[in-house]
Scaffold this motif. Structure first.
Motif, PDB file in Angstrom:
ATOM      1  N   VAL A  24       0.840  -1.201   0.000  1.00 27.97           N
ATOM      2  CA  VAL A  24       0.000   0.000   0.000  1.00 27.97           C
ATOM      3  C   VAL A  24       0.877   1.252   0.000  1.00 27.97           C
ATOM      4  O   VAL A  24       0.610   2.210  -0.754  1.00 27.97           O
ATOM      5  CB  VAL A  24      -0.975  -0.008   1.201  1.00 27.97           C
ATOM      6  CG1 VAL A  24      -1.659   1.335   1.381  1.00 27.97           C
ATOM      7  CG2 VAL A  24      -2.008  -1.119   1.031  1.00 27.97           C
ATOM      8  N   LEU A  25       1.906   1.258   0.827  1.00 30.35           N
ATOM      9  CA  LEU A  25       2.813   2.408   0.870  1.00 30.35           C
ATOM     10  C   LEU A  25       3.533   2.614  -0.464  1.00 30.35           C
ATOM     11  O   LEU A  25       3.669   3.753  -0.938  1.00 30.35           O
ATOM     12  CB  LEU A  25       3.836   2.248   1.994  1.00 30.35           C
ATOM     13  CG  LEU A  25       3.288   2.390   3.417  1.00 30.35           C
ATOM     14  CD1 LEU A  25       4.370   2.048   4.435  1.00 30.35           C
ATOM     15  CD2 LEU A  25       2.751   3.784   3.648  1.00 30.35           C
ATOM     16  N   VAL A  29       3.332   5.887  -2.822  1.00 32.67           N
ATOM     17  CA  VAL A  29       4.535   6.601  -3.267  1.00 32.67           C
ATOM     18  C   VAL A  29       4.520   6.751  -4.791  1.00 32.67           C
ATOM     19  O   VAL A  29       4.806   7.832  -5.327  1.00 32.67           O
ATOM     20  CB  VAL A  29       5.822   5.872  -2.798  1.00 32.67           C
ATOM     21  CG1 VAL A  29       7.053   6.373  -3.529  1.00 32.67           C
ATOM     22  CG2 VAL A  29       5.990   6.034  -1.295  1.00 32.67           C
ATOM     23  N   VAL A  30       4.165   5.694  -5.497  1.00 28.97           N
ATOM     24  CA  VAL A  30       4.125   5.746  -6.958  1.00 28.97           C
ATOM     25  C   VAL A  30       3.063   6.736  -7.431  1.00 28.97           C
ATOM     26  O   VAL A  30       3.313   7.553  -8.328  1.00 28.97           O
ATOM     27  CB  VAL A  30       3.884   4.343  -7.554  1.00 28.97           C
ATOM     28  CG1 VAL A  30       3.586   4.416  -9.043  1.00 28.97           C
ATOM     29  CG2 VAL A  30       5.083   3.437  -7.286  1.00 28.97           C
ATOM     30  N   TRP A  45      13.729  11.732  -4.360  1.00 33.45           N
ATOM     31  CA  TRP A  45      13.820  10.527  -3.550  1.00 33.45           C
ATOM     32  C   TRP A  45      12.982   9.373  -4.080  1.00 33.45           C
ATOM     33  O   TRP A  45      13.125   8.240  -3.625  1.00 33.45           O
ATOM     34  CB  TRP A  45      13.392  10.825  -2.118  1.00 33.45           C
ATOM     35  CG  TRP A  45      12.057  11.507  -2.009  1.00 33.45           C
ATOM     36  CD1 TRP A  45      11.843  12.839  -1.916  1.00 33.45           C
ATOM     37  CD2 TRP A  45      10.774  10.885  -2.002  1.00 33.45           C
ATOM     38  NE1 TRP A  45      10.488  13.102  -1.855  1.00 33.45           N
ATOM     39  CE2 TRP A  45       9.809  11.912  -1.898  1.00 33.45           C
ATOM     40  CE3 TRP A  45      10.330   9.571  -2.074  1.00 33.45           C
ATOM     41  CZ2 TRP A  45       8.438  11.657  -1.871  1.00 33.45           C
ATOM     42  CZ3 TRP A  45       8.968   9.322  -2.042  1.00 33.45           C
ATOM     43  CH2 TRP A  45       8.035  10.350  -1.941  1.00 33.45           C
ATOM     44  N   TYR A  46      12.123   9.613  -5.048  1.00 34.27           N
ATOM     45  CA  TYR A  46      11.160   8.603  -5.488  1.00 34.27           C
ATOM     46  C   TYR A  46      11.814   7.289  -5.929  1.00 34.27           C
ATOM     47  O   TYR A  46      11.450   6.211  -5.462  1.00 34.27           O
ATOM     48  CB  TYR A  46      10.278   9.156  -6.621  1.00 34.27           C
ATOM     49  CG  TYR A  46       9.601   8.069  -7.394  1.00 34.27           C
ATOM     50  CD1 TYR A  46       8.550   7.358  -6.830  1.00 34.27           C
ATOM     51  CD2 TYR A  46      10.041   7.699  -8.660  1.00 34.27           C
ATOM     52  CE1 TYR A  46       7.933   6.333  -7.520  1.00 34.27           C
ATOM     53  CE2 TYR A  46       9.436   6.684  -9.352  1.00 34.27           C
ATOM     54  CZ  TYR A  46       8.385   5.994  -8.781  1.00 34.27           C
ATOM     55  OH  TYR A  46       7.792   4.971  -9.451  1.00 34.27           O
ATOM     56  N   ASP A  47      12.760   7.358  -6.869  1.00 35.47           N
ATOM     57  CA  ASP A  47      13.358   6.129  -7.409  1.00 35.47           C
ATOM     58  C   ASP A  47      14.044   5.299  -6.330  1.00 35.47           C
ATOM     59  O   ASP A  47      13.888   4.076  -6.280  1.00 35.47           O
ATOM     60  CB  ASP A  47      14.372   6.463  -8.512  1.00 35.47           C
ATOM     61  CG  ASP A  47      13.709   6.980  -9.776  1.00 35.47           C
ATOM     62  OD1 ASP A  47      12.538   6.629 -10.009  1.00 35.47           O
ATOM     63  OD2 ASP A  47      14.362   7.730 -10.522  1.00 35.47           O
ATOM     64  N   GLU A  48      14.784   5.961  -5.487  1.00 28.85           N
ATOM     65  CA  GLU A  48      15.529   5.259  -4.441  1.00 28.85           C
ATOM     66  C   GLU A  48      14.577   4.599  -3.438  1.00 28.85           C
ATOM     67  O   GLU A  48      14.727   3.426  -3.092  1.00 28.85           O
ATOM     68  CB  GLU A  48      16.458   6.256  -3.732  1.00 28.85           C
ATOM     69  CG  GLU A  48      17.563   5.619  -2.958  1.00 28.85           C
ATOM     70  CD  GLU A  48      18.603   6.637  -2.493  1.00 28.85           C
ATOM     71  OE1 GLU A  48      19.740   6.213  -2.284  1.00 28.85           O
ATOM     72  OE2 GLU A  48      18.280   7.835  -2.336  1.00 28.85           O
ATOM     73  N   ILE A  52      13.826   0.488  -2.799  1.00 31.69           N
ATOM     74  CA  ILE A  52      14.007  -0.083  -1.463  1.00 31.69           C
ATOM     75  C   ILE A  52      12.724  -0.777  -0.994  1.00 31.69           C
ATOM     76  O   ILE A  52      12.752  -1.896  -0.488  1.00 31.69           O
ATOM     77  CB  ILE A  52      14.452   1.001  -0.463  1.00 31.69           C
ATOM     78  CG1 ILE A  52      15.875   1.461  -0.795  1.00 31.69           C
ATOM     79  CG2 ILE A  52      14.347   0.505   0.978  1.00 31.69           C
ATOM     80  CD1 ILE A  52      16.280   2.758  -0.127  1.00 31.69           C
ATOM     81  N   MET A  53      11.594  -0.122  -1.214  1.00 31.39           N
ATOM     82  CA  MET A  53      10.317  -0.709  -0.790  1.00 31.39           C
ATOM     83  C   MET A  53      10.020  -1.994  -1.559  1.00 31.39           C
ATOM     84  O   MET A  53       9.507  -2.969  -0.981  1.00 31.39           O
ATOM     85  CB  MET A  53       9.187   0.299  -0.960  1.00 31.39           C
ATOM     86  CG  MET A  53       9.292   1.454   0.020  1.00 31.39           C
ATOM     87  SD  MET A  53       7.968   2.641  -0.184  1.00 31.39           S
ATOM     88  CE  MET A  53       6.638   1.762   0.617  1.00 31.39           C
TER      89      MET A  53
END
Length: 189
Positions: A24-25, A29-30, A45-48, A52-53
């Motif tokens: 869900v997180l 974010v996407v 910070w989106y790609d990183e 990671i998620m």
């Protein structure tokens, strides 16, 4: 055995909820990142964070799959063996899997030691050790889940029951019963 099964059930619920929360997180974010790009802004910070998620979902989901014995396996080959060979093959396979994850956990802890003092590029306040902790934690969880599910898997394998095909066989049986009941109902008219 009831305590082992209760522990497995509790761990299964925790892993399911945590994995769903991560999914869900990641979805949020996407969506936020896409909407930001549509209005002409972009998050550094989106790609990183998304990568990671996704890794976390993979590791924790993998432990959950181990607990439920839903990884790709070779039950058909295993069950085609004579019972004594089947038991020996199962023990050998479990030892190989457990050895791999013990080595992975050891390497993961070594990686964490090397990464001490490093921070993410885009979020300079987030330690890389935190993000990479999923390697040893995931490996240890996989080992625990594999061991918790082993007694039931051992019993099923000794009885010649395939966990890969068990759900399919249950569904087929239920459909056959429904069909028989429908047929009986039509005949009684």
């Amino acid at each position: 055995m009831p305590a082992l099964r209760a522990t497995a059930n509790l761990l299964g619920v925790v892993l399911e909820w945590f994995t769903v929360l991560l999914m869900v997180l990641l979805t949020a974010v996407v969506i936020v990142a896409v909407l930001a790009r549509l209005i002409g802004e972009s998050f550094s910070w989106y790609d990183e964070v998304a990568a990671i998620m996704l890794a976390w979902i993979t590791y924790y989901g993998s432990a959950l799959a181990a607990l439920k014995r839903r990884h790709i396996g070779f039950d058909t080959v295993l069950l085609a063996m004579p019972p004594r060979m089947r038991g020996a093959a199962l023990v050998l396979a479990e030892l190989i899997v457990l050895t791999f994850f013990v080595l992975m956990a050891k390497a993961g802890f070594e990686v964490l030691a090397v990464l001490q003092g490093s921070y993410l590029v885009s979020l300079t306040w987030v330690p890389v050790q935190l993000t990479q902790s999923v390697i040893p934690i995931g490996a240890c969880l996989f080992i625990i889940c594999q061991l918790l599910s082993l007694p039931d898997y051992w019993t099923a394998t000794r009885k010649g029951i395939s966990l890969e095909h068990a759900e399919i066989e249950v569904e087929v049986e239920q459909e056959m019963q429904k069909a028989a009941m429908t047929h009986d109902f039509k005949d009684s008219r």
